[in-house]
Write an enzyme that holds these catalytic residues in place. Structure first.
Site, PDB file in Angstrom:
ATOM      1  N   ARG A  85       0.850  -1.184   0.000  1.00 55.55           N
ATOM      2  CA  ARG A  85       0.000   0.000   0.000  1.00 55.55           C
ATOM      3  C   ARG A  85       0.891   1.241   0.000  1.00 55.55           C
ATOM      4  O   ARG A  85       1.718   1.404   0.899  1.00 55.55           O
ATOM      5  CB  ARG A  85      -0.904  -0.007   1.248  1.00 55.55           C
ATOM      6  CG  ARG A  85      -1.736   1.240   1.352  1.00 55.55           C
ATOM      7  CD  ARG A  85      -2.713   1.210   2.525  1.00 55.55           C
ATOM      8  NE  ARG A  85      -3.492   2.418   2.495  1.00 55.55           N
ATOM      9  CZ  ARG A  85      -3.521   3.345   3.465  1.00 55.55           C
ATOM     10  NH1 ARG A  85      -2.859   3.166   4.590  1.00 55.55           N
ATOM     11  NH2 ARG A  85      -4.237   4.434   3.308  1.00 55.55           N
ATOM     12  N   HIS A 129      -3.182  10.934   0.614  1.00 52.46           N
ATOM     13  CA  HIS A 129      -2.638  10.771   1.968  1.00 52.46           C
ATOM     14  C   HIS A 129      -2.055  12.128   2.376  1.00 52.46           C
ATOM     15  O   HIS A 129      -0.862  12.285   2.574  1.00 52.46           O
ATOM     16  CB  HIS A 129      -1.605   9.640   1.992  1.00 52.46           C
ATOM     17  CG  HIS A 129      -1.298   9.109   3.358  1.00 52.46           C
ATOM     18  ND1 HIS A 129      -1.432   7.777   3.689  1.00 52.46           N
ATOM     19  CD2 HIS A 129      -0.869   9.716   4.488  1.00 52.46           C
ATOM     20  CE1 HIS A 129      -1.083   7.582   4.948  1.00 52.46           C
ATOM     21  NE2 HIS A 129      -0.736   8.761   5.469  1.00 52.46           N
ATOM     22  N   GLU A 174      -7.522   8.353   6.172  1.00 56.10           N
ATOM     23  CA  GLU A 174      -7.744   9.000   7.461  1.00 56.10           C
ATOM     24  C   GLU A 174      -8.324  10.409   7.298  1.00 56.10           C
ATOM     25  O   GLU A 174      -7.687  11.403   7.671  1.00 56.10           O
ATOM     26  CB  GLU A 174      -6.448   9.026   8.279  1.00 56.10           C
ATOM     27  CG  GLU A 174      -5.913   7.631   8.554  1.00 56.10           C
ATOM     28  CD  GLU A 174      -4.712   7.611   9.503  1.00 56.10           C
ATOM     29  OE1 GLU A 174      -4.253   8.694   9.921  1.00 56.10           O
ATOM     30  OE2 GLU A 174      -4.251   6.512   9.844  1.00 56.10           O
ATOM     31  N   ASN A 300      -7.470   1.762   9.727  1.00 54.87           N
ATOM     32  CA  ASN A 300      -6.172   2.050  10.326  1.00 54.87           C
ATOM     33  C   ASN A 300      -6.388   2.041  11.831  1.00 54.87           C
ATOM     34  O   ASN A 300      -7.195   2.828  12.348  1.00 54.87           O
ATOM     35  CB  ASN A 300      -5.656   3.421   9.893  1.00 54.87           C
ATOM     36  CG  ASN A 300      -5.401   3.497   8.386  1.00 54.87           C
ATOM     37  OD1 ASN A 300      -5.579   2.521   7.669  1.00 54.87           O
ATOM     38  ND2 ASN A 300      -4.986   4.657   7.920  1.00 54.87           N
ATOM     39  N   TYR A 302      -4.599   1.924  15.753  1.00 55.73           N
ATOM     40  CA  TYR A 302      -3.391   2.050  16.576  1.00 55.73           C
ATOM     41  C   TYR A 302      -3.649   1.876  18.059  1.00 55.73           C
ATOM     42  O   TYR A 302      -2.819   1.333  18.775  1.00 55.73           O
ATOM     43  CB  TYR A 302      -2.719   3.413  16.343  1.00 55.73           C
ATOM     44  CG  TYR A 302      -2.075   3.493  14.972  1.00 55.73           C
ATOM     45  CD1 TYR A 302      -0.777   3.040  14.761  1.00 55.73           C
ATOM     46  CD2 TYR A 302      -2.785   3.973  13.874  1.00 55.73           C
ATOM     47  CE1 TYR A 302      -0.187   3.073  13.505  1.00 55.73           C
ATOM     48  CE2 TYR A 302      -2.208   4.007  12.607  1.00 55.73           C
ATOM     49  CZ  TYR A 302      -0.906   3.545  12.431  1.00 55.73           C
ATOM     50  OH  TYR A 302      -0.334   3.566  11.181  1.00 55.73           O
ATOM     51  N   GLU A 375      -3.572   0.007   8.040  1.00 59.80           N
ATOM     52  CA  GLU A 375      -2.418   0.439   8.845  1.00 59.80           C
ATOM     53  C   GLU A 375      -2.545  -0.152  10.235  1.00 59.80           C
ATOM     54  O   GLU A 375      -3.657  -0.181  10.796  1.00 59.80           O
ATOM     55  CB  GLU A 375      -2.356   1.965   9.008  1.00 59.80           C
ATOM     56  CG  GLU A 375      -1.952   2.712   7.775  1.00 59.80           C
ATOM     57  CD  GLU A 375      -1.799   4.219   8.022  1.00 59.80           C
ATOM     58  OE1 GLU A 375      -1.526   4.626   9.171  1.00 59.80           O
ATOM     59  OE2 GLU A 375      -1.977   4.960   7.050  1.00 59.80           O
TER      60      GLU A 375
HETATM   61  O1  IFM Z   1       2.465   7.969   9.868  1.00 63.22           O
HETATM   62  C1  IFM Z   1       1.092   7.948  10.054  1.00 63.22           C
HETATM   63  C2  IFM Z   1       0.366   7.734   8.752  1.00 63.22           C
HETATM   64  O2  IFM Z   1       0.722   8.678   7.798  1.00 63.22           O
HETATM   65  C3  IFM Z   1      -1.118   7.819   8.963  1.00 63.22           C
HETATM   66  N1  IFM Z   1      -1.547   6.955  10.041  1.00 63.22           N
HETATM   67  C4  IFM Z   1      -0.802   6.975  11.269  1.00 63.22           C
HETATM   68  C5  IFM Z   1       0.682   6.849  11.011  1.00 63.22           C
HETATM   69  C6  IFM Z   1       1.455   6.899  12.336  1.00 63.22           C
HETATM   70  O3  IFM Z   1       1.208   8.113  12.977  1.00 63.22           O
END
Ligand code: IFM
Length: 484
Positions: A85, A129, A174, A300, A302, A375
């Site tokens: 990606r 992006h 995002e 995505n 985290y 992500e």
């Molecule tokens: O680096 C970023 C990415 O560009 C978008 N999502 C989160 C990642 C980590 O912060």
């Protein structure tokens, strides 16, 4: 469904055809900011504004992927990636943000895609992006409706060039960050503090997605189209009604404000009420465009947000070391509080159970659509050790825990079809400059030398066996100490 668990070895196996990938983004890795006819983006401008990016760093050179993409594809092939990606730089393809394509810019992506295909790696491009051409920001940026139309034109140009060899497309990455960090808190480019504008930006990013899908699908109805949203699990700090309300608000702004229009064709009523003072009144006609069926949804993931609605001390969750303003439009009283879990080098709490929660929630509350983790990863301040590598056991534990959460969701019937870790390479981490490293591969920014970290070897092993060792044999657990 065929068994995903090999009972004899207790190995955890992912379904055949599951895509194993890694992700990057143009401004974070390409460099070559003034080459090949590329025009300026809002990130070029933002990085040059004092006090916006740590150490005044920028993506002018980044990790020089523009010149080193062939070597980087060789690294991907060594890892055994089946998909990659990456994002396409709008200002490289259309420097003015409108009009004819810059063929030199498109040629770069033609070469990249051809080289990926030759290596047996599926190209998985993202069209936006965060690197908006500066002329479009000068004309008002994402708060202006016209930007959504410009985005669809640009998507159409890229698709005309690559649609014969790319099968799966992601429109916007995002949109929460692009809208609220870009236009409400100003922590990201273009750095504006305009809450009403940020809501319009969110809407126009979604509208741009819908218009772009319409344009591209008309050419290749058999291609797959989707968007990538950053979702968080959200919990109230306590059962206090103020905390419960805070969780509803943050879930609304972070998750439902994007999922509902994309998958249900409407905005959540409670979020419209929370943001009422900012005059956000999207039309039904726009929602019909945004809500047209998509072929896949990128997630995505985290971390988890734990929030409180009562006054008190807040945890550091900023997206910039210089953050002063809340991105939570209409809910800026909400505090983000530590829940006591281990954190990554970004200070983000590690909670793999939150990913399982999101995946199963999508199955329960939304129409079924193939899902991809577009992500997932962990950033740390890392250096090469005396043996010349990075022993990133904490990243391995993070990835292991999150992949187990994915697998659990799949066994419960969630249509998760692939996983892209963030990131292939260390790179430019936006307002944090080069201080935070997310890569499987370490990059020496002075020499551009690439050195695979332990996590790269570990991920290659996971891909090679199509899964993870069984419990008891596991490499680590993302939910526990953050250590293997
Ligand atoms: O680096 C970023 C990415 O560009 C978008 N999502 C989160 C990642 C980590 O912060």
């Amino acid at each position: 469904m065929t068994s995903l668990r090999n009972e004899t070895s207790t190995e955890i196996r992912f379904p055949a055809g599951f895509r194993w990938g890694a992700a990057t983004a143009a401004y974070q890795i390409e460099g070559a900011a003034a080459e090949g006819g590329r025009g300026p983006s809002i990130w070029d401008t933002f990085c040059r504004t004092p006090g916006k990016v740590l150490n005044g760093e920028n993506g002018d050179i980044a990790v020089d992927h523009y010149h080193r993409f062939a070597d980087d594809i060789a690294l991907m092939a060594d890892l055994g990636l089946t998909a990659y990606r990456f994002s396409i730089s709008w200002p490289r393809v259309q420097p003015a943000g409108a009009g004819r394509a810059n063929e030199e810019g498109l040629d770069f992506y033609r070469r990249l895609v051809d080289a990926l295909l030759a290596a047996g790696i599926e190209p998985w491009p993202t069209l936006y992006h965060w690197d908006l051409p500066q002329p479009l920001e000068d004309a008002g940026g994402w708060p202006e409706r016209e930007t959504a139309h410009r985005f669809a034109d640009y998507a159409d140009l890229v698709h005309a060039a690559l649609g014969d060899r790319v099968r799966n497309w992601t429109t916007v990455n995002e949109p929460w960050c692009a809208a609220f960090l870009g236009y409400a808190s100003g922590e990201h480019a273009p750095g504006r503090i305009d809450p009403a504008g940020s809501l319009r930006a969110a809407h126009h990013l979604l509208l741009g997605h819908g218009l772009a899908v319409e344009a591209m699908r008309a050419r290749t109805p058999d291609n797959g189209f989707g968007a990538a949203v950053n979702l968080y699990a959200v919990s109230p700090a306590t059962g206090d009604p103020a905390d419960v309300d805070a969780a509803r608000r943050i879930d609304g702004l972070q998750n439902r404000l994007f999922l509902d229009p994309l998958l249900l064709g409407r905005y959540p009523e409670d979020v419209l009420a929370d943001t009422g003072p900012y005059g956000f009144a999207p039309s039904d006609a726009d929602l019909a465009v945004i809500g047209r069926p998509i072929d896949h949804l990128g997630i995505n993931y985290y971390s988890r947000h734990t929030v409180a609605g009562t006054p008190g001390e807040a945890a550091q969750t900023a997206s910039s070391p210089f953050s002063t303003q809340s991105p939570w439009v209409g809910s800026d009283h909400v505090r983000f509080v530590p829940a006591g879990r281990p954190v990554t080098g970004m200070g983000w709490e590690i909670d793999a159970s939150g990913l399982h929660e999101i995946l199963t929630r999508l199955r329960r509350e939304y129409p079924s659509v193939p899902l991809y983790i577009t992500e997932n990863g962990a950033g740390y301040d890392e250096v090469l050790d005396e043996s010349g590598t990075v022993r990133d056991a904490a990243r391995i534990a993070y990835l292991d825990g999150h992949l187990r959460a994915c697998h659990e969701a799949i066994t419960e019937g969630v249509p998760l079809r692939g996983y892209f870790t963030w990131s292939l390479l260390d790179n430019f981490e936006w307002a944090w400059g080069y201080s935070k490293r997310f890569g499987l591969v370490h990059v020496d920014y002075a020499t551009q030398r690439r050195v695979p970290k332990d996590s790269a070897r570990w991920y290659a092993g996971v891909i090679g066996r199509g899964g993870l060792p069984g419990r008891g044999q596991r490499a680590g657990h993302g939910e526990g100490t953050g250590q293997p």
